[in-house]
Design an enzyme around this catalytic site. Structure first.
Site, PDB file in Angstrom:
ATOM      1  CG  ASP A 223      -2.271   0.622   0.941  1.00 24.50           C
ATOM      2  OD1 ASP A 223      -2.633   0.722  -0.243  1.00 24.50           O
ATOM      3  OD2 ASP A 223      -2.969   1.008   1.894  1.00 24.50           O
ATOM      4  CG  ASP A 273      -7.833   0.564   2.431  1.00 25.94           C
ATOM      5  OD1 ASP A 273      -6.794  -0.118   2.385  1.00 25.94           O
ATOM      6  OD2 ASP A 273      -7.996   1.604   1.756  1.00 25.94           O
TER       7      ASP A 273
END
Length: 395
Positions: A223, A273
């Protein structure tokens, strides 16, 4: 025998009634976090935090079925293997950069059309799975099956049998998917996105806490790299932000900044997420249920002790709140897993350290049927009982 049969029937009815009430409560909560933001202007941080909290809470409790051998027979659980967890960041990177190149080189409208068809089909299946538990009070083992099994070339066997109640669920989910495909309305996008999240969290098992550590640690760097490390690569934004903004598909939740007339502006949160930390939180809830001696069918899902689940869920919310704060402060997109991974893993490790159960936490295997509940000091309850009996004999 008659008295025992009546007692068993009464217990079964009470279990079904409690489980139905639980599912109704879950559904009401999901409808509220989905629909209220369309009626009342809610600040994005509050909307985002409450929505993700409810989605993860519901998904985790529905995942308790993975410990039920009737609902999930041995060998049928979708488990992330250690090798898959290690490869996931690399595979994810290849897919993400591939989408980035496709969006740059091909007609964006064509790409979005193909993805819309694909995700509308997946969304219909996820919506049906989301609705089906509500029909439990009306179903029985003797429900008639319609349709037939097919064996298609290159695909293999397909079970196309269904009950009337399943047909009712499809009668609701298919129009929703169709309306999304036709309108791309943000409310329908969020409805399907929530269904994807619930389905992922309730169905996918990490298998063990060790695999969770490997997967989340790898995605932590994934990420960061694709948000910060590719900033302004061939474009004005990072690869991750470019793909997220360009794809018109329910791979993200949209949170309106205002409901004022005119073109709506949204803050977005990728489904990854929610789902990636969510499957870790769900694993910890099942770990709690094992060591609280909570057994299927989990109609008492609200009542057993949940120290790991509670700590990790609170840490997730705090980590997400920190993400939103930094995003608003710097006015720049943030890699949410940069904050969520340390929060979730750190909270679980701290609880394990405080309770003296780190060894048991790392030894936990979902498919290991020999695991015993833990005593307060981290040893198995049976072992602790055995030591007590031995001490009495010595006396």
């Amino acid at each position: 025998r008659t008295a025992m049969s009546a007692s068993q029937s009464s217990a079964a009815a009470a279990t079904l009634r409690a489980w139905t009430n639980t599912n109704v409560a879950f559904t009401v909560a999901l409808i509220a976090v989905w629909g209220v933001p369309a009626l009342v202007s809610i600040p994005v941080p509050a909307n985002l935090l409450v929505t993700t909290l409810v989605v993860i809470y519901v998904g985790c409790h529905r995942s308790l079925k993975l410990r039920d051998k009737v609902a999930t027979p041995p060998g049928t659980m979708d488990v992330v293997q250690k090798e898959d967890a290690m490869k996931f960041p690399l595979v994810g990177s290849a897919v993400l950069f591939g989408l980035f190149l496709v969006l740059k080189l091909l007609d964006k409208s064509l790409v979005n059309l193909l993805l819309s068809i694909y995700f509308s089909i997946l969304g219909a299946f996820s919506m049906e799975a989301l609705i089906e538990p509500l029909t439990a009070p009306l179903s029985s083992e003797n429900d008639a099956l319609y349709g037939k099994d097919l064996d298609l070339p290159l695909i293999g066997p397909l079970d196309l049998r269904f009950t009337l109640l399943e047909l009712l669920c499809w009668a609701i989910s298919l129009p929703v998917a169709g309306f999304y495909f036709y309108t791309k309305h943000w409310l329908l996008n969020n409805l399907m996105g929530i269904a994807f999240c619930i389905k992922g969290i309730e169905s996918l098992s990490l298998g063990s806490f060790k695999v969770g550590v490997i997967l989340l640690s790898g995605l932590f760097f994934y990420d960061i790299f694709w948000v910060f490390g590719t900033d302004k690569l061939l474009t004005g934004d990072s690869v991750m932000v470019t793909v997220a903004k360009s794809l018109d598909a329910p791979i993200k939740l949209l949170f309106p900044k205002t409901l004022a007339a005119g073109k709506l502006e949204f803050s977005i949160l990728g489904l990854g997420d929610i789902v990636i930390p969510g499957i870790l939180v769900a694993l910890l809830l099942r770990f709690d249920s094992l060591h609280a001696n909570a057994e299927p069918p989990f109609f008492h899902a609200f009542r057993f002790s949940k120290p790991y689940f509670t700590a990790c869920l609170v840490a997730y919310v705090l980590g997400l709140a920190l993400t939103v704060f930094i995003m608003e402060y710097f006015k720049a997109a943030q890699p949410a897993l940069l904050y969520l991974v340390p929060a979730c893993l750190g909270s679980a490790l701290l609880v394990g350290l405080f309770r003296g159960q780190l060894g048991a936490l790392f030894a936990y295997e979902e498919e290991d049927e020999s695991l015993e509940p833990l005593a307060a000091d981290g040893d198995s309850a049976d072992a602790a009982e055995g030591e007590t009996s031995e001490a009495k004999k010595m006396k």
